[in-house]
Design a protein around this motif. Structure first.
Motif, mmCIF file in Angstrom:
data_model
loop_
_atom_site.group_PDB
_atom_site.id
_atom_site.type_symbol
_atom_site.label_atom_id
_atom_site.label_comp_id
_atom_site.label_asym_id
_atom_site.label_seq_id
_atom_site.Cartn_x
_atom_site.Cartn_y
_atom_site.Cartn_z
ATOM 1 N N GLU A 101 0.946 -1.128 0.069
ATOM 2 C CA GLU A 101 -0.096 0.100 0.093
ATOM 3 C C GLU A 101 0.881 1.322 0.098
ATOM 4 O O GLU A 101 0.533 2.322 -0.140
ATOM 5 C CB GLU A 101 -0.849 0.219 1.263
ATOM 6 C CG GLU A 101 -2.156 -0.941 1.316
ATOM 7 C CD GLU A 101 -2.244 -1.976 2.113
ATOM 8 O OE1 GLU A 101 -1.290 -1.791 3.249
ATOM 9 O OE2 GLU A 101 -2.934 -3.046 2.032
ATOM 10 N N CYS A 102 2.139 1.157 0.314
ATOM 11 C CA CYS A 102 3.076 2.154 0.065
ATOM 12 C C CYS A 102 4.215 2.002 -0.572
ATOM 13 O O CYS A 102 4.804 0.657 -0.378
ATOM 14 C CB CYS A 102 3.445 2.621 1.615
ATOM 15 S SG CYS A 102 4.713 4.114 1.519
ATOM 16 N N CYS A 103 4.876 2.884 -1.449
ATOM 17 C CA CYS A 103 6.024 2.715 -2.069
ATOM 18 C C CYS A 103 6.702 4.049 -1.738
ATOM 19 O O CYS A 103 6.340 4.941 -2.204
ATOM 20 C CB CYS A 103 6.033 2.707 -3.586
ATOM 21 S SG CYS A 103 7.532 2.631 -4.429
ATOM 22 N N ARG A 118 14.184 1.107 13.012
ATOM 23 C CA ARG A 118 13.301 -0.208 12.472
ATOM 24 C C ARG A 118 12.022 0.286 11.920
ATOM 25 O O ARG A 118 11.734 1.434 12.386
ATOM 26 C CB ARG A 118 13.065 -1.062 13.887
ATOM 27 C CG ARG A 118 14.066 -1.628 14.390
ATOM 28 C CD ARG A 118 13.462 -2.901 15.401
ATOM 29 N NE ARG A 118 12.321 -2.696 16.050
ATOM 30 C CZ ARG A 118 11.729 -3.520 16.914
ATOM 31 N NH1 ARG A 118 11.959 -4.781 16.685
ATOM 32 N NH2 ARG A 118 10.892 -3.077 17.749
ATOM 33 N N ASP A 119 11.548 -0.397 10.878
ATOM 34 C CA ASP A 119 10.395 0.335 10.440
ATOM 35 C C ASP A 119 9.203 -0.791 11.130
ATOM 36 O O ASP A 119 9.222 -2.177 10.806
ATOM 37 C CB ASP A 119 10.407 -0.194 8.738
ATOM 38 C CG ASP A 119 11.274 0.615 8.104
ATOM 39 O OD1 ASP A 119 12.527 0.971 8.703
ATOM 40 O OD2 ASP A 119 10.997 1.190 6.982
ATOM 41 N N ALA A 120 8.588 -0.053 11.783
ATOM 42 C CA ALA A 120 7.577 -0.614 12.950
ATOM 43 C C ALA A 120 6.147 -0.081 12.913
ATOM 44 O O ALA A 120 5.327 -0.296 14.041
ATOM 45 C CB ALA A 120 8.305 -0.691 14.298
ATOM 46 N N ASP A 121 5.920 1.028 12.051
ATOM 47 C CA ASP A 121 4.582 1.661 11.932
ATOM 48 C C ASP A 121 3.472 0.626 11.093
ATOM 49 O O ASP A 121 2.471 1.272 10.982
ATOM 50 C CB ASP A 121 4.987 3.118 11.470
ATOM 51 C CG ASP A 121 5.651 3.848 12.258
ATOM 52 O OD1 ASP A 121 5.674 3.622 13.460
ATOM 53 O OD2 ASP A 121 6.385 4.549 11.779
ATOM 54 N N GLU A 122 4.011 -0.261 10.685
ATOM 55 C CA GLU A 122 2.879 -0.955 9.951
ATOM 56 C C GLU A 122 2.051 -2.089 10.856
ATOM 57 O O GLU A 122 2.577 -2.216 11.768
ATOM 58 C CB GLU A 122 3.756 -1.982 8.788
ATOM 59 C CG GLU A 122 4.604 -0.999 7.704
ATOM 60 C CD GLU A 122 5.833 -0.556 8.604
ATOM 61 O OE1 GLU A 122 6.371 -1.195 9.359
ATOM 62 O OE2 GLU A 122 6.379 0.397 7.836
ATOM 63 N N ALA A 123 1.004 -2.660 10.279
ATOM 64 C CA ALA A 123 0.050 -3.176 11.297
ATOM 65 C C ALA A 123 0.569 -4.758 11.363
ATOM 66 O O ALA A 123 0.364 -5.096 12.529
ATOM 67 C CB ALA A 123 -1.278 -3.183 10.773
ATOM 68 N N VAL A 198 3.575 -3.182 2.998
ATOM 69 C CA VAL A 198 2.075 -3.646 3.539
ATOM 70 C C VAL A 198 1.636 -2.743 4.590
ATOM 71 O O VAL A 198 2.581 -3.154 5.398
ATOM 72 C CB VAL A 198 1.739 -5.037 3.633
ATOM 73 C CG1 VAL A 198 0.374 -5.051 4.036
ATOM 74 C CG2 VAL A 198 1.880 -5.853 2.339
ATOM 75 N N VAL A 199 1.039 -1.809 4.761
ATOM 76 C CA VAL A 199 0.676 -0.899 5.756
ATOM 77 C C VAL A 199 -0.473 -1.341 6.812
ATOM 78 O O VAL A 199 -0.326 -1.374 7.975
ATOM 79 C CB VAL A 199 0.553 0.558 5.301
ATOM 80 C CG1 VAL A 199 0.415 1.429 6.514
ATOM 81 C CG2 VAL A 199 1.720 0.997 4.577
ATOM 82 N N ASP A 200 -1.641 -1.462 5.952
ATOM 83 C CA ASP A 200 -2.894 -1.896 6.989
ATOM 84 C C ASP A 200 -2.956 -3.255 7.547
ATOM 85 O O ASP A 200 -2.315 -4.142 7.036
ATOM 86 C CB ASP A 200 -3.940 -1.707 5.930
ATOM 87 C CG ASP A 200 -4.575 -0.432 5.609
ATOM 88 O OD1 ASP A 200 -4.046 0.462 6.576
ATOM 89 O OD2 ASP A 200 -4.993 -0.068 4.578
#
Ligand code: MD3
Ligand code: FE
Length: 200
Positions: A101-103, A118-123, A198-200
């Motif tokens: 959902e995000c590029c 870290r990338d940790a804002d995704e569901a 993938v975000v959601d």
């Protein structure tokens, strides 16, 4: 093509040929015409050295109130859709039905770097993140699930693709520096990195 595995990071060295890289640069330029690059402020109020924009349902944003995914560019417009050649890379390497959902599009000039994070804002961290490197070489550092400890670095070059799944998905990582002038791909020089999430 079989990846080189480093700490659960699957590195596809030279995955994109020059024609594919040029096609992606055009796609990025098209996105950036609609959603211009901007420099986010960190929550501490310092401007980031990397300039960013995005495509897809969400882009990434940061200011004094923190880091988050947002449905619009700072100019108020929705983000452009993720270009088809970018989605083809995701499909080919992940084999998933689910699409990102995000590029997020990062641009590095000669001075830019990205501190360990870290990338940790995704569901849901079960989904992988895919990264595409274009332009100048970058020294990419891989760490551990918590801050600190021994790290391992690799130079990422134009056309390399990295898939972060499994343990790598929540591993600390960053970009120490680029090697200015190492690639003629980008008209203005520097490096562009696409990350598919993938975000959601
Ligand atoms: C590991 N970008 O945008 S790509 C980022 O080269 C980011 O611009 C770097 O870190 C760049 O967040 C590194 C490799 C990467 C991207 C996302 C990840 C590694 C990752 C997400 C989770 C784990
Ligand atoms: Fe990251």
């Amino acid at each position: 093509m079989a990846p080189v595995m480093v700490r659960d990071f699957a590195i596809y060295d030279g995955y994109l040929d020059l024609t594919a890289q040029r096609e992606l640069v055009e796609a990025v330029q098209d996105v950036a015409r609609q959603a211009p690059f901007f420099r986010p402020q960190t929550p501490y109020g310092k401007p980031m050295s990397v300039r960013i924009t995005a495509a897809g349902k969400y882009g990434w944003f940061s200011d004094r109130s923190g880091y988050r995914y947002v449905p619009t560019h700072p100019d108020g417009q929705p983000w452009p859709s993720i270009p088809a050649p970018v989605l083809r890379i995701w499909d080919a390497l992940t084999g998933l039905e689910r699409r990102p959902e995000c590029c997020l599009i990062n641009h590095y000039d000669a001075q830019a770097k990205l501190g360990m994070h870290r990338d940790a804002d995704e569901a849901d961290f079960a989904w992988p993140v895919v990264s595409v490197s274009l332009g100048d070489d970058a020294l990419f550092r891989m760490g551990n699930p918590t801050r600190g400890g021994k790290t391992q670095s690799v130079w990422l070059r134009s056309g390399d693709v990295v898939v972060m799944g499994g343990a790598a998905r929540l591993t600390y990582h960053g970009v120490d520096r680029i090697r200015p002038g190492s690639s003629p791909l980008l008209p203005g020089g520097g490096r562009i990195n696409l990350t598919l999430r993938v975000v959601d």
